[in-house]
Scaffold this active site. Structure first.
Site, PDB file in Angstrom:
ATOM      1  N   GLU A 196       0.851  -1.367  -0.064  1.00  0.00           N
ATOM      2  CA  GLU A 196       0.016  -0.075  -0.189  1.00  0.00           C
ATOM      3  C   GLU A 196       0.778   1.269  -0.186  1.00  0.00           C
ATOM      4  O   GLU A 196       0.241   2.296   0.466  1.00  0.00           O
ATOM      5  CB  GLU A 196      -1.032   0.031   1.409  1.00  0.00           C
ATOM      6  CG  GLU A 196      -0.195   0.124   2.631  1.00  0.00           C
ATOM      7  CD  GLU A 196       0.181  -1.205   3.266  1.00  0.00           C
ATOM      8  OE1 GLU A 196       0.285  -2.046   2.734  1.00  0.00           O
ATOM      9  OE2 GLU A 196       0.253  -0.927   4.497  1.00  0.00           O
ATOM     10  N   HIS A 226      -8.234  -3.616  -0.737  1.00  0.00           N
ATOM     11  CA  HIS A 226      -7.599  -3.708   0.403  1.00  0.00           C
ATOM     12  C   HIS A 226      -6.380  -2.443   0.573  1.00  0.00           C
ATOM     13  O   HIS A 226      -6.320  -1.839   1.524  1.00  0.00           O
ATOM     14  CB  HIS A 226      -6.894  -4.950   0.638  1.00  0.00           C
ATOM     15  CG  HIS A 226      -6.088  -5.098   1.913  1.00  0.00           C
ATOM     16  ND1 HIS A 226      -6.465  -5.907   3.281  1.00  0.00           N
ATOM     17  CD2 HIS A 226      -5.024  -4.752   2.390  1.00  0.00           C
ATOM     18  CE1 HIS A 226      -5.681  -5.884   3.913  1.00  0.00           C
ATOM     19  NE2 HIS A 226      -4.595  -5.067   3.524  1.00  0.00           N
ATOM     20  N   GLU A 227      -5.653  -2.464  -0.623  1.00  0.00           N
ATOM     21  CA  GLU A 227      -4.548  -1.453  -0.595  1.00  0.00           C
ATOM     22  C   GLU A 227      -4.939  -0.072  -0.570  1.00  0.00           C
ATOM     23  O   GLU A 227      -4.488   0.896   0.215  1.00  0.00           O
ATOM     24  CB  GLU A 227      -3.659  -1.897  -1.732  1.00  0.00           C
ATOM     25  CG  GLU A 227      -3.012  -3.357  -1.998  1.00  0.00           C
ATOM     26  CD  GLU A 227      -2.438  -3.880  -0.505  1.00  0.00           C
ATOM     27  OE1 GLU A 227      -1.938  -3.073   0.288  1.00  0.00           O
ATOM     28  OE2 GLU A 227      -2.856  -4.842  -0.530  1.00  0.00           O
ATOM     29  N   GLU A 275      -3.899  -4.138   9.792  1.00  0.00           N
ATOM     30  CA  GLU A 275      -4.060  -5.126   8.906  1.00  0.00           C
ATOM     31  C   GLU A 275      -5.451  -5.685   9.264  1.00  0.00           C
ATOM     32  O   GLU A 275      -6.221  -6.108   8.434  1.00  0.00           O
ATOM     33  CB  GLU A 275      -3.101  -6.273   8.796  1.00  0.00           C
ATOM     34  CG  GLU A 275      -1.590  -5.704   8.344  1.00  0.00           C
ATOM     35  CD  GLU A 275      -1.798  -5.202   6.829  1.00  0.00           C
ATOM     36  OE1 GLU A 275      -2.862  -5.436   6.268  1.00  0.00           O
ATOM     37  OE2 GLU A 275      -0.835  -4.574   6.276  1.00  0.00           O
TER      38      GLU A 275
END
Ligand code: B3K
Ligand code: ZN
Length: 837
Positions: free
Chosen positions: A262, A295-296, A318
């Site tokens: 990320e 997610h990133e 996370e």
């Protein structure tokens, strides 16, 4: 191994840095045989930490120092294999360093390295110290400016975080206005094609979106771009969070240790999670691409704008970001199927980790190699813990907590306690007892006993936790009448070791449905009878309970066959297949528990016995349901144009589950026809697997044709290798020839995982002396080239003590052999020593 065993780093030893950094100016001169890194770092004394002398240790690994000056003057320094010690420093100073590195030789894929000839970086958790000397810790944030020089013919694209300040041929300067820790630094230089688009945020910011891939892959990027735009929109609508820069870039590379990274404004991805088109990607691949892109992107708030104080807090970013990506997928696709898939993965892999030698709390207390702690426990159990907080607070309360979290901590490096306090303070909800979920390793067991009193019309429930545990958890339930209607439903709050509940005015004995939606990551033991479980499969409105009840039944029928129970269950299944509209759910229910999952359910793992028992069950299903499976298969085999709707995905899923069974006994021809006519990879690979696994007469023909059609496609070739290496029809000789294949590449993690990782899942052929020896040789080679991947793979031996005596002994010998080898990396040492303990 040398006498000096690596020492753990402890959470309790955290100290803030005595120096902080205002600005970091980096200059990279990328050449074929070396890279020169020049840094200019403006340090100042941490106002909150004036203690200690004015000395500073900078992390640095495998660096060749060329020059160093402070405020323009030469100074003394001490170098070690871990970094550089500086002493007698001023309270504020500018350090300038030039050092040499060799990305062209870097096979660890940490720091700066090359993939397909292009340069890229991976800095989390400790990769930056392989680039230059620095305070490589997540709680030191600074503003980065990055200048890149490279051969313009080979590397026309030069990227780093933030905004492009200047660019001319062979040079570029990037400036990232947001302060960040160095683990979020990224640099890319190479020859890429780009897909461009843009997104206007809620408040009107125009964001340029760019996805960079190797030119031949550009046609496979549209889905990733659409996923990125959906991620922006979802985070605005569900979390009220907007993007903060004018540009968002994604670069896909073939050589990557994990899924993606990320880095601020410049995500670097394993190309598997970017490239997708129906002909080459399965339905699952599409949904994974979307989930990882999401997610990133979601990390931009949960991870980048608010980051971790130290790496023990990893689950802060996370666990929370996995929870967010799970919700993203659930809101966009089938919520119930997403939940079943996540629970299945959690129980198969995370529960095993939590019961094995590498078990650790969601917030670990120590580590030797941080890269070993990017685990299912940190990610998936961490997400379950967030999900429980969400269950207690509800969506509105949870969002109030998120809002307060960002108000308090935007721009900071914080702890899990800070997150939970925000949730707690925003809702006046006491989470102190809940913190056990972060500190205690292992999966809790909860038992439920019930009693119905017809006279008083009361239903008594006793809930008891294991061995003095008093986890604080939500327990969703419903009490169903004999039609499956809920007489009562809701959430019980469990706080004590033992608790009793009484439900009044229950007119007839109910069937309880427990742990609906799998609302807590526990082992649940109930007093449900076999008949009640069958009733739940046929009547519960909660898809998780339907699936879980079926799983429990499969488990008992596979491990302890019972003719009468089998008949009862098969009758219920027949009805389910015929009447349930949700094809995905039928497919999940019809799917037998995996061998991996079965291994966890027995006192001693006999791989051969379990494989055989599971195969026998598959044959029983085929014998009982052949006609119905065929009818279902034919009704779904419609070759419609590819769509990714839940109903189309469900149709393909059930069709291919039918194909799995229908290909068990004989070469029905179905698999070959489907293989030849498939219009999408979901159908193609399902047919390919069926042909390979059942030693079909057409196996070799299928392998040759699959190869011819897809040999140019890296992602499909990974499937091609994995299907073969994990098939019980491939012996060790086949695996060795796959490793001799012209497309095998030892230094490409995806390919290595597909062949070697696949082999470790090949339960018949991996588990014997020659299999283990062959595998250990590979681990020892990885110890030199890519210890991070080696450590992941070697974990297959973690459960050696649970195997039958002969295999147990053989695995132990291999672990000892690894332990005795010279120059063992911290990564592999930590896993192996824990396994042997
Ligand atoms: N944060 C990265 C993982 C970094 C792995 C370091 N070994 C990807 C993610 O979780 O989004
Ligand atoms: Zn993440």
């Amino acid at each position: 191994m040398s006498n000096l065993a690596p020492q753990p780093i402890y959470r309790k030893d955290y100290k803030p840095s005595n120096y902080l950094i205002h600005t970091t100016d980096l200059s990279f001169d990328l050449r074929d045989d070396e890279t020169l890194v020049s840094s200019k770092i403006h340090f100042y004394k941490n106002p909150k930490y004036q203690a200690g002398d004015n000395s500073l240790f900078l992390d640095g690994i495998d660096l060749e120092l060329i020059s160093l000056v402070i405020d323009g003057e030469r100074v003394d320094y001490e170098l070690s294999d871990k970094g550089m010690q500086l002493r007698h420093l001023k309270d504020e100073f500018v350090l300038e360093i030039v050092n040499r590195i060799h990305p062209e030789l870097n096979t660890s894929l940490n720091g700066l390295y090359q993939s397909s000839g292009n340069f890229c970086t991976q800095c989390e958790a400790h990769g930056f110290r392989q680039i230059t000397y620095y305070l490589d810790r997540p709680d030191v944030l600074s503003v980065f400016t990055t200048h890149i020089t490279a051969d313009k013919r080979k590397y026309p694209v030069l990227l780093s975080n933030g905004n492009l300040l200047t660019a001319s041929s062979g040079q570029a300067t990037w400036h990232d206005p947001t302060s960040k820790p160095c683990y979020l630094f990224a640099l890319v230089a190479g020859d890429f094609a780009v897909l461009e688009d843009n997104y206007t945020t809620l408040s009107g910011r125009e964001v340029a979106l760019k996805i960079y891939v190797e030119a031949h892959n550009i046609s496979k990027t549209q889905f990733a771009m659409d996923s990125l735009k959906r991620s922006f929109a979802w985070d605005e609508s569900r979390f009220n969070l907007e993007y903060d820069l004018d540009i968002y870039m994604i670069v896909a590379v073939d050589d990557f240790n994990m899924g993606a990274m990320e880095n601020k404004g410049l995500n670097i991805f394993n190309s598997t999670y970017v490239l997708a088109e129906p002909k080459t990607a399965t339905d699952k691949d599409f949904i994974n691409v979307e989930a990882v892109i999401g997610h990133e992107y979601f990390h931009n708030w949960t991870g980048n704008r608010v980051t971790c104080k130290d790496w023990f807090q990893l689950s802060l970013k996370e666990g929370l970001t996995v929870f967010r990506d799970q919700e993203f997928t659930s809101d966009l696709h089938s919520r119930s199927i997403k939940r079943i898939e996540d629970v299945n993965a959690l129980r198969t892999f995370q529960f095993a980790e939590d019961a094995g030698p590498m078990q650790h709390p969601v917030r670990p207390e120590s580590y030797i190699e941080m890269n070993n702690f990017y685990t299912l426990t940190i990610y998936e159990k961490g997400a379950e813990v967030i999900r429980m907080i969400h269950s207690f607070l509800g969506e509105t309360g949870f969002q109030k907590g998120m809002k307060l979290y960002f108000e308090r901590h935007d721009g900071d490096a914080v702890t899990i306690d800070d997150f939970v306090s925000s949730m707690s303070d925003a809702n006046e909800f006491d989470f102190s007892q809940f913190m056990t979920w972060y500190s205690q390793p292992g999966t809790p067991t909860v038992s439920i006993k019930t009693n119905y009193d017809e006279i008083s019309q009361r239903f008594h429930v006793e809930v008891e936790q294991n061995k003095g545990h008093d986890y604080f958890l939500p327990l969703n339930y419903a009490l169903l009448d004999d039609q499956g209607h809920a007489l009562k439903e809701g959430m019980l709050t469990i706080k004590q070791h033992k608790e009793s509940f009484v439900f009044e005015q229950i007119k007839s004995k109910p069937t309880p449905s427990w742990l609906r939606g799998f609302c807590a990551p526990i082992h649940l033991l109930t007093d449900l009878t076999f008949e009640q479980k069958i009733f739940l499969v046929g009547h519960d409105s909660d898809a998780y309970v339907v699936w879980d009840s079926a799983q429990q039944i499969w488990l008992s029928l596979i491990l302890t066959p019972n003719k009468a129970h089998e008949q009862l269950f098969f009758n219920a299944l027949e009805k389910l297949i015929q009447t349930t509209p949700d094809k995905s759910l039928v497919s999940e229910v019809l799917t037998l528990p995996s061998e991996r999952f079965l291994h966890q359910q027995v006192a001693m793992i006999d791989v051969f016995d379990i494989n055989q028992k599971r195969e026998q069950m598959a044959h029983k299903v085929l014998r009982r349901f052949e006609a119905l499976l065929l009818e279902t298969y034919n009704s779904l085999n419609n070759n419609q144009a590819y769509q990714l709707t839940s109903s189309a995905v469900g149709g393909r899923s059930l069709k291919n589950t039918c194909l799995y069974y229908l290909s068990k006994d004989k070469d029905s021809g179905l698999a070959l026809t489907q293989f030849e006519q498939a219009n999408c990879m979901t159908d193609q690979i399902a047919a390919f697997n069926a042909l390979i696994t059942n030693n079909s007469a057409h196996k070799d023909q299928a392998i040759a044709s699959f190869y011819q059609t897809f040999k140019q496609d890296v992602q499909v070739m990974d499937k091609f290798f994995a299907a073969q290496s994990s098939s019980i029809t491939s012996d060790i000789g086949c695996i060795k020839s796959l490793m001799q294949h012209e497309l095998f590449s030892f230094n490409t993690p995806n390919r290595l995982r597909s062949v070697v990782g696949g082999f470790t899942q090949n339960y018949i052929n991996f588990h014997h002396q020659a299999g283990y020896e062959f595998f250990t040789d590979i681990i020892l080679k990885l110890n030199q080239s890519n210890p991070q991947i080696g450590a992941r793979l070697v974990s297959v031996y973690n459960h050696w003590k649970r195997f039958t005596p002969e295999l147990k002994q053989l695995q132990k010998q291999q672990l000892e052999r690894i332990m005795q080898s010279d120059d063992l990396s911290n990564d592999i040492f930590e896993i192996v020593q824990a396994a042997l303990k």
